[in-house]
Design an enzyme around this catalytic site. Structure first.
Site, short mmCIF file in Angstrom:
data_model
loop_
_atom_site.label_atom_id
_atom_site.label_comp_id
_atom_site.label_asym_id
_atom_site.label_seq_id
_atom_site.Cartn_x
_atom_site.Cartn_y
_atom_site.Cartn_z
N LYS A 22 0.83 -1.21 0.00
CA LYS A 22 0.00 0.00 0.00
C LYS A 22 0.87 1.26 0.00
O LYS A 22 0.65 2.17 -0.80
CB LYS A 22 -0.91 0.00 1.22
N ARG A 93 -4.22 10.71 3.29
CA ARG A 93 -3.01 11.37 3.79
C ARG A 93 -1.94 11.43 2.69
O ARG A 93 -1.24 12.43 2.54
CB ARG A 93 -2.51 10.56 5.00
N CYS A 117 -6.23 17.93 8.85
CA CYS A 117 -4.78 18.07 8.95
C CYS A 117 -4.35 19.53 8.95
O CYS A 117 -4.89 20.33 8.20
CB CYS A 117 -4.16 17.37 7.75
N ARG A 122 -0.46 17.56 12.28
CA ARG A 122 0.09 16.48 11.44
C ARG A 122 1.13 17.11 10.53
O ARG A 122 0.87 17.41 9.37
CB ARG A 122 -1.04 15.89 10.61
N PRO A 123 2.31 17.33 11.05
CA PRO A 123 3.26 18.19 10.36
C PRO A 123 3.71 17.67 9.01
O PRO A 123 3.91 16.46 8.84
CB PRO A 123 4.44 18.27 11.33
N ILE A 124 3.83 18.58 8.05
CA ILE A 124 4.54 18.25 6.81
C ILE A 124 5.63 19.31 6.61
O ILE A 124 6.00 19.63 5.49
CB ILE A 124 3.60 18.13 5.58
N ASP A 125 6.11 19.82 7.76
CA ASP A 125 7.12 20.87 7.68
C ASP A 125 8.39 20.41 6.96
O ASP A 125 9.04 21.20 6.28
CB ASP A 125 7.47 21.37 9.10
N GLN A 126 8.74 19.13 7.09
CA GLN A 126 9.97 18.66 6.44
C GLN A 126 9.78 18.56 4.91
O GLN A 126 10.73 18.78 4.16
CB GLN A 126 10.40 17.30 7.01
N ASP A 307 3.62 0.61 12.01
CA ASP A 307 2.38 0.11 11.39
C ASP A 307 2.05 -1.33 11.80
O ASP A 307 1.03 -1.87 11.38
CB ASP A 307 2.46 0.23 9.86
N ARG A 399 -9.15 0.21 3.47
CA ARG A 399 -8.23 1.18 2.87
C ARG A 399 -6.90 0.53 2.53
O ARG A 399 -6.22 0.96 1.61
CB ARG A 399 -7.93 2.31 3.88
N1 EPU Z 1 7.00 14.37 10.88
C1 EPU Z 1 7.35 15.66 11.13
N2 EPU Z 1 7.42 16.53 10.07
C2 EPU Z 1 7.16 16.14 8.82
C3 EPU Z 1 6.81 14.81 8.56
C4 EPU Z 1 6.74 13.93 9.61
O1 EPU Z 1 7.58 16.05 12.26
O2 EPU Z 1 7.24 16.96 7.90
C5 EPU Z 1 6.92 13.40 12.00
C6 EPU Z 1 5.53 12.81 12.15
O3 EPU Z 1 4.70 13.60 12.95
C7 EPU Z 1 5.84 11.46 12.76
C8 EPU Z 1 7.21 11.10 12.18
O4 EPU Z 1 7.76 12.31 11.70
O5 EPU Z 1 5.96 11.59 14.15
C9 EPU Z 1 7.19 10.09 11.06
O6 EPU Z 1 6.28 10.49 10.04
P1 EPU Z 1 6.46 10.07 8.52
O7 EPU Z 1 6.57 11.32 7.72
O8 EPU Z 1 7.55 9.06 8.41
O9 EPU Z 1 5.08 9.39 8.22
P2 EPU Z 1 4.22 9.49 6.89
O10 EPU Z 1 5.12 9.51 5.72
O11 EPU Z 1 3.22 10.56 7.00
C10 EPU Z 1 4.10 6.94 6.40
C11 EPU Z 1 3.03 5.90 6.27
C12 EPU Z 1 2.43 5.58 7.63
C13 EPU Z 1 3.57 5.15 8.57
C14 EPU Z 1 4.67 6.20 8.62
C15 EPU Z 1 5.89 5.76 9.42
C16 EPU Z 1 2.16 6.34 4.07
C17 EPU Z 1 1.06 6.84 3.25
N3 EPU Z 1 1.99 6.39 5.38
O12 EPU Z 1 3.46 8.11 6.92
O13 EPU Z 1 1.59 4.48 7.39
O14 EPU Z 1 3.07 4.97 9.87
O15 EPU Z 1 5.13 6.48 7.28
O16 EPU Z 1 6.43 4.59 8.94
O17 EPU Z 1 3.18 5.90 3.57
C18 EPU Z 1 -0.22 3.04 7.75
O18 EPU Z 1 0.04 2.49 6.67
O19 EPU Z 1 -1.06 2.56 8.54
C19 EPU Z 1 0.46 4.27 8.11
C20 EPU Z 1 0.02 5.04 9.09
#
Ligand code: EPU
Length: 432
Positions: A22, A93, A117, A122-126, A307, A399
């Site tokens: 997925k 997401r 969001c 739910r940060p996407i600052d990075q 996960d 999903r």
């Molecule tokens: N974070 C930041 N800033 C950012 C991005 C992330 O502080 O800009 C923090 C988040 O708040 C979190 C950590 O960094 O605490 C890790 O977040 P990450 O960005 O790695 O997560 P994601 O890319 O949003 C993906 C998966 C999630 C999985 C995480 C971690 C997808 C669509 N989602 O999310 O999958 O938990 O990586 O491995 O790829 C799931 O499949 O059930 C699921 C939640």
């Protein structure tokens, strides 16, 4: 309203075929937007998140043809718009990947923020830091993220991520593929789906090296051309079936997997008394003896995946002794615990730690899934419990798990789908 009714208490036996990943699919499908030509993508999982991604691309002008159940051809030669629909994008997401893909190819993107969001919660600052370092201007206005460049093309740069983020690593990688010059992403995430996205992009003509390590180097190219690519098997789906047989007892053959990707999960299950035999692309998983306690801490790959945290916690409910589970990736990923307690589990949550005291058995109950992996954990608990459970809000489960009911039935589970009057609750995008 759709529910799963599970009569628990029987061991699982048989074979299960694992679908495409997925979290690779929901990045690779948006990445197809960058390709000038037809991409043929194989091993696409049939799950609702994928259906949504394909609909979003179609709205942007992609031509999509289903070749068979698991293969699609996507032609993004004539994209009409770089603005996604609010209605569709907010539901998933992973719609943030549309920013990297559209910005990388067209120099601009307007993507709705996923539901509920915002940058604080739910940060996407990075992701944003990466895009701006590559020369984009990014603003949030009217519920949309607007990203643009001055002359239509990003400029390669060095980016150091402050947190290890799967999404930011993949998004920046996409944006940089067609940037002018070289990009280096440091402190990158190393999950198997990051390597998969890089392999997909490279097979379409990109030049990415180092994916799967913490330094990824990208040399910008002028265009990506069409090609053919097969998505890797889903590590978490495979881990979920392994956890299910650990909970119920029995023996299953988990097929179409990459055993190396499973090491972090296999090691923990073995510690708990589960036997795992590794073959080329299968794992034979057996549990005859009582389950033993274990401590689990979630970490970025190659650590134990967040996960799988809810599913392993469901199994630990039935282990002898007291286990500690520590969630170190997400805040607030224990919302399912109250449902397990309703089945007789003994779990105390304090911030990021859950103390799980093993009980002799769980008892079937009406329970409600609150997100994808929480839903999977409840299915596992219900399969192992004595008596009948009725799981609602199963649309979260669908999903990310292809035909979970059919696959479990083939393993001998007593699970059926019932439709009751009433609407399915609209999905929140949550963290999936
Ligand atoms: N974070 C930041 N800033 C950012 C991005 C992330 O502080 O800009 C923090 C988040 O708040 C979190 C950590 O960094 O605490 C890790 O977040 P990450 O960005 O790695 O997560 P994601 O890319 O949003 C993906 C998966 C999630 C999985 C995480 C971690 C997808 C669509 N989602 O999310 O999958 O938990 O990586 O491995 O790829 C799931 O499949 O059930 C699921 C939640």
């Amino acid at each position: 309203m759709t529910k799963y009714v599970i009569q628990g208490g029987s061991p699982l036996f048989g074979e299960v075929n694992i679908s495409g990943a997925k979290n690779a699919a929901v990045a690779i499908i948006p990445a197809a937007l960058m390709v000038d030509g037809v991409c043929r993508i194989e091993n696409v999982p049939q799950i609702s998140d994928v259906t949504l991604c394909l609909k979003i691309l179609e709205q942007l002008g992609a031509n999509i043809r289903a070749v068979n159940r698991h293969t699609v051809e996507i032609d993004c030669t004539h994209i009409r718009s770089t603005r996604t629909s609010y209605e569709l994008a907010r539901k998933i997401r992973a719609s943030y990947y549309l920013i990297g893909a559209l910005l990388g190819r067209f120099g601009q993107a307007e993507v709705a923020m996923p539901g509920g969001c915002n940058f604080g919660v739910r940060p996407i600052d990075q992701h944003v830091k990466g895009f701006t370092t590559l020369g984009a201007k990014v603003v949030v206005e009217g519920g949309f993220i607007h990203a643009s460049t001055e002359n239509g093309r990003l400029k390669g740069a060095n980016i150091y991520l402050d947190v290890v983020s799967v999404g930011a690593t993949m998004n920046i990688m996409m944006a940089a593929v067609m940037a002018e010059g070289n990009t280096v992403i440091e402190n990158a995430a190393k999950e198997p789906h990051i390597v998969d996205l890089a392999n997909f992009l490279n097979s379409m003509g990109a030049n990415i090296r180092g994916a799967g390590t913490d330094t990824i180097k990208i040399q910008g190219v002028d265009r990506l051309r069409g090609g053919s690519y097969a998505i890797i098997p889903d590590q978490i789906e495979a881990g979920t079936y392994m956890a299910a047989v650990a909970a119920t007892g029995g023996q299953i053959l988990v097929k179409n997997i990459i055993p190396k990707h499973m090491d972090c999960i296999t090691a923990k299950l073995v510690e708990m008394g589960v036997e795992v035999e590794e073959h080329e692309d299968t794992l034979l998983v057996r549990r005859n003896a009582p389950l033993q306690k274990a401590n689990v801490k979630t970490l970025p790959y190659p650590g134990f995946p967040t996960d799988m945290q809810p599913q392993i916690t469901a199994v630990l409910c039935l282990a002898q002794g007291t286990s500690l589970v520590t969630e170190s990736v997400w805040n607030n990923r224990y919302r399912y615990v109250d449902e397990l307690k309703r089945m007789g589990a003994s779990i105390q949550v304090d911030d990021k730690t859950a103390v799980v005291e093993g009980v002799d058995h769980l008892t079937g109950a009406p329970i409600q899934a609150c997100d994808l992996r929480a839903g999977a954990a409840l299915v596992i608990a219900a399969l192992a419990a004595k008596g009948e459970s009725e799981i609602s809000c199963v649309q979260y489960i669908e999903r990310g798990y292809e035909d979970i009911v059919g696959k479990l039935r083939a393993l001998g589970a007593n699970i059926r789908v019932v439709e009751e009057p009433g609407e399915n609750e609209e999905l929140e995008a949550h963290i999936g």
